[in-house]
Design a protein around this motif. Structure first.
Motif, PDB file in Angstrom:
ATOM      1  N   PRO A  65       0.825  -1.216   0.000  1.00 39.93           N
ATOM      2  CA  PRO A  65       0.000   0.000   0.000  1.00 39.93           C
ATOM      3  C   PRO A  65       0.857   1.264   0.000  1.00 39.93           C
ATOM      4  N   VAL A  66       1.473   1.553  -1.148  1.00 40.38           N
ATOM      5  CA  VAL A  66       2.336   2.726  -1.257  1.00 40.38           C
ATOM      6  C   VAL A  66       1.549   3.931  -1.755  1.00 40.38           C
ATOM      7  N   ASN A  67       2.204   5.060  -1.825  1.00 42.89           N
ATOM      8  CA  ASN A  67       1.624   6.294  -2.344  1.00 42.89           C
ATOM      9  C   ASN A  67       1.225   6.078  -3.814  1.00 42.89           C
ATOM     10  N   PRO A  68      -0.060   6.182  -4.158  1.00 40.13           N
ATOM     11  CA  PRO A  68      -0.489   5.932  -5.540  1.00 40.13           C
ATOM     12  C   PRO A  68       0.105   6.912  -6.544  1.00 40.13           C
ATOM     13  N   GLU A  69       0.590   8.057  -6.075  1.00 38.43           N
ATOM     14  CA  GLU A  69       1.203   9.032  -6.970  1.00 38.43           C
ATOM     15  C   GLU A  69       2.683   8.738  -7.195  1.00 38.43           C
ATOM     16  N   PHE A  70       3.242   7.845  -6.388  1.00 32.49           N
ATOM     17  CA  PHE A  70       4.644   7.446  -6.581  1.00 32.49           C
ATOM     18  C   PHE A  70       4.798   6.042  -6.010  1.00 32.49           C
ATOM     19  N   PHE A  71       4.483   5.043  -6.833  1.00 29.95           N
ATOM     20  CA  PHE A  71       4.417   3.674  -6.335  1.00 29.95           C
ATOM     21  C   PHE A  71       5.625   2.826  -6.702  1.00 29.95           C
TER      22      PHE A  71
END
Length: 245
Positions: free
Chosen positions: A142-148
């Motif tokens: 579950p990482v940052n969707p804008e920088f995955f």
């Protein structure tokens, strides 16, 4: 290699890794958390790689024992259950798990003596659909969707850490006690059906044949077939063909 009373350790499979430094860093991450079974599939710069050795810094024994394979099918031939790590959405229908849930299942499978593999894709673009089709489940962080985008070694570190953290209680007894078919057994089942469907003209039109075959391959793996399931399906197909002869 590290042996445990619980069963075989997961194999960390790096698919077409590009930089030796990342392979070495992945080896360090593995050994930090007690994993030492590395498999390399078609490393871009060949093997052995001096840059990997330099970066491993104390984890050289992981590299020394690493298996090197020309293709993913060979790397997974003896595996019973495969997790594919990817941050991107896929057209392939599969269970999608968090690292925590995935390694919980992996521990349960290990307790039953099953061989587990965890796939990691190339640094630039990650695993391809053909790779993911060979896995039983997808693992997504579950990482940052804008920088995955995660570095290869970072991805290995996350999974290895979660594996170590799950080392207490073993869960999912039903899953653990299931005698899953190995990857090579499922592969041969797919070959059997594909050959007969090809002969029957199922893959039509020709422009869609490759995609149809990929969907079928993914289906066989996604089903989580047991050894008896595979034997039964082979037998069913042989009987159908015999009746038509």
């Amino acid at each position: 290699m590290i042996d445990t009373a619980e069963g075989p350790l997961p194999a960390i499979v790096l698919v077409r890794p590009q930089m030796g430094e990342n392979i070495g860093a992945a080896a360090r991450a593995m050994l930090n958390f007690g994993l030492d079974r590395m498999r390399l599939v078609a490393p871009r710069d060949g093997w052995p790689n001096p840059n990997a050795v330099a970066m491993a810094s104390g984890a050289g024994r992981v590299l020394d024992a690493a298996g090197v394979f020309d293709d993913l099918a060979g790397a997974l031939a003896d595996c019973d259950y495969v997790f594919a790590t990817t941050a991107r959405g896929r057209e392939l229908a599969k269970p999608v798990l968090s690292p925590e849930r995935a390694m919980e299942q992996a521990r349960a499978l290990q307790a039953a003596g099953r061989k587990v593999a965890i796939l990691f894709g190339p640094e630039r673009a990650g695993l391809e659909n053909d790779d993911v089709a060979r896995a039983n489940a997808i693992v997504t962080v579950p990482v940052n969707p804008e920088f995955f985008s995660l570095n290869l070694a970072q991805s290995v570190l996350l999974m290895a850490y979660e594996w170590r953290r799950q080392g207490g209680e073993v869960a999912h007894e039903v899953l653990a006690n299931t005698e899953f078919a190995s990857a090579i057994e499922v592969e041969k089942l797919g070959d059997h059906f594909e050959a007969e469907l090809e002969r029957a003209g199922f893959f039509f039109p020709e422009t869609k044949a490759a995609g149809m075959k990929l969907v079928l391959r993914n289906m066989w793996v996604r089903l989580g077939l047991t050894k008896s399931d595979v034997q039964r399906l082979h037998g069913m197909l042989r009987q159908l063909l015999r009746d038509r002869a």
